[in-house]
Design an enzyme around this catalytic site. Structure first.
Site, PDB file in Angstrom:
ATOM      1  N   LEU A   1     -40.261 -28.547  22.354  1.00 46.92           N
ATOM      2  CA  LEU A   1     -41.635 -28.417  22.835  1.00 46.92           C
ATOM      3  C   LEU A   1     -42.227 -27.056  22.428  1.00 46.92           C
ATOM      4  O   LEU A   1     -43.303 -26.990  21.827  1.00 46.92           O
ATOM      5  CB  LEU A   1     -41.650 -28.579  24.362  1.00 46.92           C
ATOM      6  CG  LEU A   1     -42.977 -28.411  25.083  1.00 46.92           C
ATOM      7  CD1 LEU A   1     -43.991 -29.430  24.597  1.00 46.92           C
ATOM      8  CD2 LEU A   1     -42.786 -28.568  26.594  1.00 46.92           C
TER       9      LEU A   1
ATOM     10  N   GLY B   1     -18.459   0.527  38.257  1.00 50.19           N
ATOM     11  CA  GLY B   1     -18.367   0.692  36.803  1.00 50.19           C
ATOM     12  C   GLY B   1     -17.750  -0.523  36.126  1.00 50.19           C
ATOM     13  O   GLY B   1     -18.157  -0.911  35.022  1.00 50.19           O
TER      14      GLY B   1
ATOM     15  N   THR C   1     -32.942 -25.276  21.842  1.00 48.69           N
ATOM     16  CA  THR C   1     -31.515 -25.195  22.176  1.00 48.69           C
ATOM     17  C   THR C   1     -30.750 -26.375  21.591  1.00 48.69           C
ATOM     18  O   THR C   1     -31.267 -27.496  21.547  1.00 48.69           O
ATOM     19  CB  THR C   1     -31.358 -25.121  23.712  1.00 48.69           C
ATOM     20  OG1 THR C   1     -32.029 -23.941  24.147  1.00 48.69           O
ATOM     21  CG2 THR C   1     -29.903 -25.053  24.147  1.00 48.69           C
TER      22      THR C   1
ATOM     23  N   GLU D   1     -37.779 -23.123  30.840  1.00 42.12           N
ATOM     24  CA  GLU D   1     -38.249 -24.273  31.637  1.00 42.12           C
ATOM     25  C   GLU D   1     -39.252 -23.882  32.718  1.00 42.12           C
ATOM     26  O   GLU D   1     -39.174 -24.333  33.859  1.00 42.12           O
ATOM     27  CB  GLU D   1     -37.045 -25.026  32.215  1.00 42.12           C
ATOM     28  CG  GLU D   1     -36.270 -25.692  31.097  1.00 42.12           C
ATOM     29  CD  GLU D   1     -35.024 -26.397  31.521  1.00 42.12           C
ATOM     30  OE1 GLU D   1     -35.129 -27.240  32.430  1.00 42.12           O
ATOM     31  OE2 GLU D   1     -33.964 -26.128  30.946  1.00 42.12           O
TER      32      GLU D   1
ATOM     33  N   ILE E   1     -21.338  -4.277  43.364  1.00 43.35           N
ATOM     34  CA  ILE E   1     -20.072  -4.321  44.121  1.00 43.35           C
ATOM     35  C   ILE E   1     -18.900  -3.922  43.230  1.00 43.35           C
ATOM     36  O   ILE E   1     -17.969  -3.250  43.669  1.00 43.35           O
ATOM     37  CB  ILE E   1     -19.870  -5.732  44.747  1.00 43.35           C
ATOM     38  CG1 ILE E   1     -20.901  -5.947  45.866  1.00 43.35           C
ATOM     39  CG2 ILE E   1     -18.451  -5.905  45.279  1.00 43.35           C
ATOM     40  CD1 ILE E   1     -20.967  -7.359  46.402  1.00 43.35           C
TER      41      ILE E   1
ATOM     42  N   GLU F   1     -43.625 -16.968  36.690  1.00 46.61           N
ATOM     43  CA  GLU F   1     -45.086 -16.920  36.875  1.00 46.61           C
ATOM     44  C   GLU F   1     -45.672 -18.335  36.786  1.00 46.61           C
ATOM     45  O   GLU F   1     -46.519 -18.724  37.603  1.00 46.61           O
ATOM     46  CB  GLU F   1     -45.741 -16.020  35.813  1.00 46.61           C
ATOM     47  CG  GLU F   1     -45.445 -14.533  35.953  1.00 46.61           C
ATOM     48  CD  GLU F   1     -44.054 -14.132  35.437  1.00 46.61           C
ATOM     49  OE1 GLU F   1     -43.398 -14.956  34.759  1.00 46.61           O
ATOM     50  OE2 GLU F   1     -43.619 -13.002  35.722  1.00 46.61           O
TER      51      GLU F   1
HETATM   52  C1  FAD Z   1     -32.561 -19.121  25.301  1.00 44.81           C
HETATM   53  C2  FAD Z   1     -33.776 -19.984  25.349  1.00 44.81           C
HETATM   54  C3  FAD Z   1     -33.643 -21.354  25.206  1.00 44.81           C
HETATM   55  C4  FAD Z   1     -34.791 -22.163  25.169  1.00 44.81           C
HETATM   56  N1  FAD Z   1     -34.640 -23.506  24.951  1.00 44.81           N
HETATM   57  C5  FAD Z   1     -35.760 -24.262  24.753  1.00 44.81           C
HETATM   58  C6  FAD Z   1     -35.649 -25.622  24.372  1.00 44.81           C
HETATM   59  O1  FAD Z   1     -34.550 -26.175  24.232  1.00 44.81           O
HETATM   60  N2  FAD Z   1     -36.798 -26.324  24.155  1.00 44.81           N
HETATM   61  C7  FAD Z   1     -38.041 -25.776  24.294  1.00 44.81           C
HETATM   62  O2  FAD Z   1     -39.022 -26.465  24.059  1.00 44.81           O
HETATM   63  N3  FAD Z   1     -38.175 -24.475  24.676  1.00 44.81           N
HETATM   64  C8  FAD Z   1     -37.069 -23.718  24.902  1.00 44.81           C
HETATM   65  N4  FAD Z   1     -37.193 -22.399  25.270  1.00 44.81           N
HETATM   66  C9  FAD Z   1     -38.527 -21.813  25.392  1.00 44.81           C
HETATM   67  C10 FAD Z   1     -38.910 -21.447  26.811  1.00 44.81           C
HETATM   68  O3  FAD Z   1     -39.219 -22.588  27.533  1.00 44.81           O
HETATM   69  C11 FAD Z   1     -40.066 -20.431  26.705  1.00 44.81           C
HETATM   70  O4  FAD Z   1     -39.491 -19.204  26.252  1.00 44.81           O
HETATM   71  C12 FAD Z   1     -40.763 -20.231  28.012  1.00 44.81           C
HETATM   72  O5  FAD Z   1     -41.472 -21.377  28.382  1.00 44.81           O
HETATM   73  C13 FAD Z   1     -41.740 -19.036  27.972  1.00 44.81           C
HETATM   74  O6  FAD Z   1     -42.544 -19.104  26.844  1.00 44.81           O
HETATM   75  P1  FAD Z   1     -42.723 -17.796  25.913  1.00 44.81           P
HETATM   76  O7  FAD Z   1     -41.358 -17.266  25.640  1.00 44.81           O
HETATM   77  O8  FAD Z   1     -43.554 -18.181  24.764  1.00 44.81           O
HETATM   78  O9  FAD Z   1     -43.460 -16.750  26.802  1.00 44.81           O
HETATM   79  P2  FAD Z   1     -45.051 -16.653  27.032  1.00 44.81           P
HETATM   80  O10 FAD Z   1     -45.585 -17.978  27.368  1.00 44.81           O
HETATM   81  O11 FAD Z   1     -45.652 -15.929  25.890  1.00 44.81           O
HETATM   82  O12 FAD Z   1     -45.108 -15.744  28.323  1.00 44.81           O
HETATM   83  C14 FAD Z   1     -44.955 -14.318  28.276  1.00 44.81           C
HETATM   84  C15 FAD Z   1     -45.158 -13.787  29.695  1.00 44.81           C
HETATM   85  O13 FAD Z   1     -46.496 -14.086  30.108  1.00 44.81           O
HETATM   86  C16 FAD Z   1     -46.458 -14.789  31.334  1.00 44.81           C
HETATM   87  N5  FAD Z   1     -47.596 -15.704  31.389  1.00 44.81           N
HETATM   88  C17 FAD Z   1     -47.994 -16.614  30.466  1.00 44.81           C
HETATM   89  N6  FAD Z   1     -49.074 -17.273  30.889  1.00 44.81           N
HETATM   90  C18 FAD Z   1     -49.374 -16.778  32.117  1.00 44.81           C
HETATM   91  C19 FAD Z   1     -50.379 -17.048  33.082  1.00 44.81           C
HETATM   92  N7  FAD Z   1     -51.307 -17.979  32.884  1.00 44.81           N
HETATM   93  N8  FAD Z   1     -50.364 -16.354  34.244  1.00 44.81           N
HETATM   94  C20 FAD Z   1     -49.423 -15.404  34.475  1.00 44.81           C
HETATM   95  N9  FAD Z   1     -48.446 -15.085  33.597  1.00 44.81           N
HETATM   96  C21 FAD Z   1     -48.416 -15.782  32.438  1.00 44.81           C
HETATM   97  C22 FAD Z   1     -45.122 -15.528  31.336  1.00 44.81           C
HETATM   98  O14 FAD Z   1     -44.746 -15.897  32.646  1.00 44.81           O
HETATM   99  C23 FAD Z   1     -44.239 -14.455  30.724  1.00 44.81           C
HETATM  100  O15 FAD Z   1     -43.866 -13.535  31.704  1.00 44.81           O
HETATM  101  C24 FAD Z   1     -36.057 -21.586  25.351  1.00 44.81           C
HETATM  102  C25 FAD Z   1     -36.187 -20.208  25.542  1.00 44.81           C
HETATM  103  C26 FAD Z   1     -35.068 -19.401  25.536  1.00 44.81           C
HETATM  104  C27 FAD Z   1     -35.249 -17.922  25.701  1.00 44.81           C
END
Ligand code: FAD
Length: 387
Positions: free
Chosen positions: A127, A345, A162, A368, A342, A372
């Protein structure tokens, strides 16, 4: 806590099977696999043979036909030792197989769900894109139908997906109505590994989950048959979001299992470590931390089990799944922080493992639905409920 009164005989049996596997097979290898960034291939194979990669998939499609809570108990037990392993299964079963299960045609189920449920193949849920994570409705990857060949032509890039390197079946969110605004006009299309025009990138070098691989997918005029559309045309976004609700239950189980793993390790350590002439667990500065950790874990666990029962009863559970994901992921980060404290080091040393849990836990408040985004969903529901 044992929760014997809450779980059925069958659920207890499944939990004990998963616990035995986690203690005997996962625990001895997890630190080494994490250090070497190795995918736990053998363990995935064994879990497939045990029916744990398709726990909730009906038996007619090769799954174990278990209920929601049984799947959650499996995830919890595996995460007590390995967040990476549990996250691979979450991406596969919690998310990846869900569109097939919920909306796949009989042919798609036979071709993709049956091998996935038995662990013969792994699924991935694609996604997120480089420019749209939280705002996942902003999907730009496009799929245009070539009427002459009856094929979807896919172009675009996905990020952080993933199970790359091991997944054979990718459930990809594509914009199929290019004129539609926002999250409208998105569909889910199956793309098999090895399809011309489909390139899988290198795993990201990340802080968390070294044994689980996530990275970029790129599509350049990638052609797949028209029949690879899953569910209704242009109605893929709500379907994907309903799969994310399922994934949030699994991710909560990972958080609770990890926190439990840290509590067990920190408690044992606190009984052995002597400071000022006494085991540190005799000091309230330590024992009160253990008390808070245990209570927080149990509160999230009971909330999660309750949401599972709601799902099993056919009740709507999306808001509650988001609530428990939000609380348990943050609880896990806090428990890991206390665990490191707990151990002092040694809490920072690989050998004592809590360091790994601390690194892995942070992913839970991001994947997921970030904390926020979860707050936005839950507050939206609260504001609607009490008008
Ligand atoms: C190890 C790992 C595995 C993953 N696996 C998958 C997978 O299998 N499939 C898949 O589709 N995705 C996957 N993801 C993606 C994951 O779902 C996204 O990283 C996540 O949804 C956040 O999106 P972003 O990293 O683009 O952050 P952004 O959306 O850019 O957000 C950056 C910051 O802004 C904040 N923010 C954004 N919009 C708002 C708002 N309207 N109000 C307040 N705060 C806001 C967010 O909370 C965050 O703190 C994975 C991510 C990681 C790190």
């Amino acid at each position: 806590m044992d929760n014997k009164y809450f779980l059925t005989e069958e659920e207890l049996m499944i939990r004990d099977m998963a616990r035995k596997f986690a203690d005997e097979v996962v625990a001895p290898t997890v630190t080494d696999l994490d250090r070497k960034h190795l995918f736990p291939e053998d363990q995935i194979k064994q879990l497939g043979e045990m029916g744990f990669l398709g726990a909730e998939v009906p038996e007619e499609y090769g799954g174990a036909g278990l209920n929601c809570l049984s799947h959650i108990l499996i995830m919890e037990e595996l995460a007590r030792h390995s967040s990476s392993l549990a996250s691979i299964i979450d991406a596969h079963a919690g998310l990846g197989t869900q569109p097939l299960l919920k909306a796949g045609t009989e042919e798609q189920k036979q071709k993709y769900l049956v091998p996935a449920a038995s662990g013969e193949t792994l699924c991935a849920f694609a996604l997120t894109e480089p420019q749209s994570g939280s705002d996942s409705g902003g999907t730009k990857t496009s799929a245009v139908l070539d009427e002459k060949t009856n094929e979807w032509v896919i172009n675009g890039t996905k990020a952080f997906i993933t199970n790359i390197g091991y997944a054979k079946t990718f459930l990809v969110a594509c914009k199929t109505d290019l004129e539609a605004k926002g999250s409208r006009g998105i569909s889910i299309i199956i793309v098999e590994e090895g399809t011309p025009g489909f390139t899988i990138g290198k795993p990201e070098e990340k802080m968390s989950n070294h044994s689980s691989y996530s990275g970029e997918l790129s599509f350049q005029d990638c052609r797949v048959p028209k029949e690879n559309l899953v569910g209704e045309l242009n109605r893929g976004f709500p379907l994907m979001m309903s799969c994310v609700d399922e994934g949030r239950l699994a991710i909560s189980a990972v958080a609770i299992g990890m926190a439990q793993g840290v509590l067990e390790r920190a408690t044992r350590y606190s009984k052995q470590r002597v400071a000022f002439g006494n085991p540190i667990c005799t000091y309230q500065g330590i024992s009160f931390k253990l008390a808070e950790m245990a209570a927080d874990i149990e509160a999230c666990r009971m909330m999660l089990y309750n949401v599972c029962r709601m799902k099993e009863a056919g009740l709507p559970f999306a808001t509650e799944a988001t609530m428990v994901k939000m609380l348990s992921s943050e609880m896990c980060v806090n428990v890991c922080d206390k665990g490191v404290q707990i151990l002092g080091g040694y809490g920072l040393c690989e050998e004592y493992e809590v360091e790994r849990f601390y690194r892995d836990a942070k992913l839970l408040t991001i994947g997921e639905g970030t904390s926020e985004i979860c707050r936005m969903i839950v507050s939206g529901s609260v504001l609607k409920q009490y008008e």
